[in-house]
Design an enzyme around this catalytic site. Structure first.
Site, short mmCIF file in Angstrom:
data_model
loop_
_atom_site.label_atom_id
_atom_site.label_comp_id
_atom_site.label_asym_id
_atom_site.label_seq_id
_atom_site.Cartn_x
_atom_site.Cartn_y
_atom_site.Cartn_z
CG ASN A 170 37.98 -18.30 16.82
OD1 ASN A 170 38.48 -19.41 16.71
ND2 ASN A 170 37.11 -17.98 17.76
CE LYS A 224 39.39 -22.34 17.94
NZ LYS A 224 37.99 -21.86 17.72
CG PHE A 245 28.39 -22.41 15.72
CD1 PHE A 245 29.36 -23.09 16.44
CD2 PHE A 245 27.51 -21.58 16.40
CE1 PHE A 245 29.47 -22.94 17.82
CE2 PHE A 245 27.60 -21.43 17.78
CZ PHE A 245 28.58 -22.11 18.49
NE ARG A 290 39.54 -16.30 19.60
CZ ARG A 290 38.87 -16.72 20.66
NH1 ARG A 290 38.37 -15.84 21.53
NH2 ARG A 290 38.67 -18.00 20.87
CG HIS A 311 39.22 -23.46 22.71
ND1 HIS A 311 37.89 -23.16 22.82
CD2 HIS A 311 39.56 -24.14 23.84
CE1 HIS A 311 37.44 -23.65 23.97
NE2 HIS A 311 38.43 -24.24 24.60
CE1 TYR A 333 35.28 -25.57 20.70
CE2 TYR A 333 36.15 -26.94 18.94
CZ TYR A 333 36.24 -25.81 19.74
OH TYR A 333 37.28 -24.92 19.58
CD GLU A 385 37.89 -26.41 27.28
OE1 GLU A 385 38.91 -25.70 27.26
OE2 GLU A 385 36.76 -26.00 26.93
NE ARG A 442 37.05 -16.44 28.33
CZ ARG A 442 36.51 -17.12 27.32
NH1 ARG A 442 37.05 -18.26 26.90
NH2 ARG A 442 35.44 -16.67 26.71
CB THR A 462 34.23 -15.61 20.34
OG1 THR A 462 34.29 -15.95 21.72
CG2 THR A 462 34.04 -16.87 19.51
P1 CMP Z 1 35.90 -21.46 20.56
O1 CMP Z 1 36.31 -20.60 21.70
O2 CMP Z 1 36.86 -22.49 20.12
O3 CMP Z 1 34.52 -22.19 20.96
C1 CMP Z 1 33.56 -22.58 20.01
C2 CMP Z 1 33.86 -22.05 18.63
O4 CMP Z 1 32.77 -22.05 17.75
C3 CMP Z 1 34.27 -20.60 18.75
O5 CMP Z 1 35.54 -20.53 19.33
C4 CMP Z 1 34.14 -20.15 17.30
O6 CMP Z 1 35.31 -20.38 16.54
C5 CMP Z 1 33.04 -21.06 16.74
N1 CMP Z 1 31.81 -20.34 16.43
C6 CMP Z 1 31.25 -20.21 15.20
N2 CMP Z 1 30.12 -19.50 15.25
C7 CMP Z 1 29.95 -19.12 16.54
C8 CMP Z 1 28.96 -18.36 17.23
N3 CMP Z 1 27.92 -17.82 16.61
N4 CMP Z 1 29.12 -18.17 18.57
C9 CMP Z 1 30.16 -18.73 19.23
N5 CMP Z 1 31.13 -19.48 18.63
C10 CMP Z 1 31.03 -19.67 17.29
#
Ligand code: CMP
Length: 140
Positions: free
Chosen positions: A113, A10, A58, A103, A116, A50, A127, A86, A92
Site C-alpha cells: 500500500n 514501501k 497478516f 494510496r 506507512h 511492526y 517509530e 495520514r 490503509t
Molecule cells: P501500515 O500502515 O504499514 O501498518 C501495517 C500494515 O499491515 C498496513 O499498513 C498494511 O499494509 C498491512 N496489512 C495487511 N493486512 C492488513 C489488515 N487486514 N489490516 C491492517 N493492515 C493490514
C-alpha cells in the site's frame, strides 16, 4: 502544534520509481523532510517495527513484503504532521482510499500500500527513534 511523524515509502512504491512524486506531495502540503534514508530491512528490523501486529494473521506476509526491496524512511515535520500525513496517504486499504490520496494513486492492495505513517503521537515517537538517532534529524 508542530509535530514530527515517521513516513516509510514501501518497496512497491520504490519499485515504481515513485519516491520523488510521493515526497513532492508531502512538501506541497507543507511538511518538511527533516531526516531521510534508504534501507533494505531484514526480518528482525521489519518485525520489530511492526511488533504490535505480531499476532495478526497478516504479520508474516507484512514482514515478507517489507523486506522484499528497499524502503525510504523519513521524518516529516510540520503543523499537525501526524494527521496531515495520514490524510495525504488515504485509507490503509487503497480500495477505500479517497481519490487523490497517495494510496489511491500509487497502491493496489492492502499489503502493498505504498506508504506507512505513524498513527499517533506515541507511535510517532517510537517509530522515529526506531530508525533515527537524534544526530540524524536536522531541524529546519
Ligand atoms: P501500515 O500502515 O504499514 O501498518 C501495517 C500494515 O499491515 C498496513 O499498513 C498494511 O499494509 C498491512 N496489512 C495487511 N493486512 C492488513 C489488515 N487486514 N489490516 C491492517 N493492515 C493490514
Amino acid at each position: 502544534a508542530t509535530e514530527r511523524t515517521l513516513s516509510i515509502i514501501k518497496p512497491d512504491a520504490v519499485a515504481k520509481n515513485a519516491i520523488g512524486e510521493i515526497i513532492a506531495r508531502f512538501e506541497k502540503a507543507g511538511l518538511k523532510v527533516v531526516a531521510a534514508k534508504m534501507l533494505h530491512l531484514d526480518n528482525d528490523k521489519a518485525g520489530g517495527f511492526y511488533a504490535e501486529h505480531k499476532e495478526r494473521p497478516f504479520f508474516n506476509d507484512l514482514v515478507g513484503f517489507m523486506t522484499s526491496g528497499p524502503v525510504v524512511v523519513q521524518v516529516l515535520e510540520g503543523e499537525n504532521a501526524i494527521a496531515k500525513n495520514r490524510e495525504l496517504m488515504g485509507a490503509t486499504n487503497p480500495k477505500d482510499a479517497e481519490p487523490g490520496t497517495i494510496r489511491a494513486d500509487f497502491a493496489e492492495t492492502i499489503d502493498a500500500n505504498a506508504v506507512h505513517g505513524s498513527d499517533s503521537a506515541e507511535s510517532a515517537e517510537r517509530e522515529i527513534s526506531y530508525f533515527f538517532g537524534n544526530d540524524e534529524i536536522c531541524p529546519r
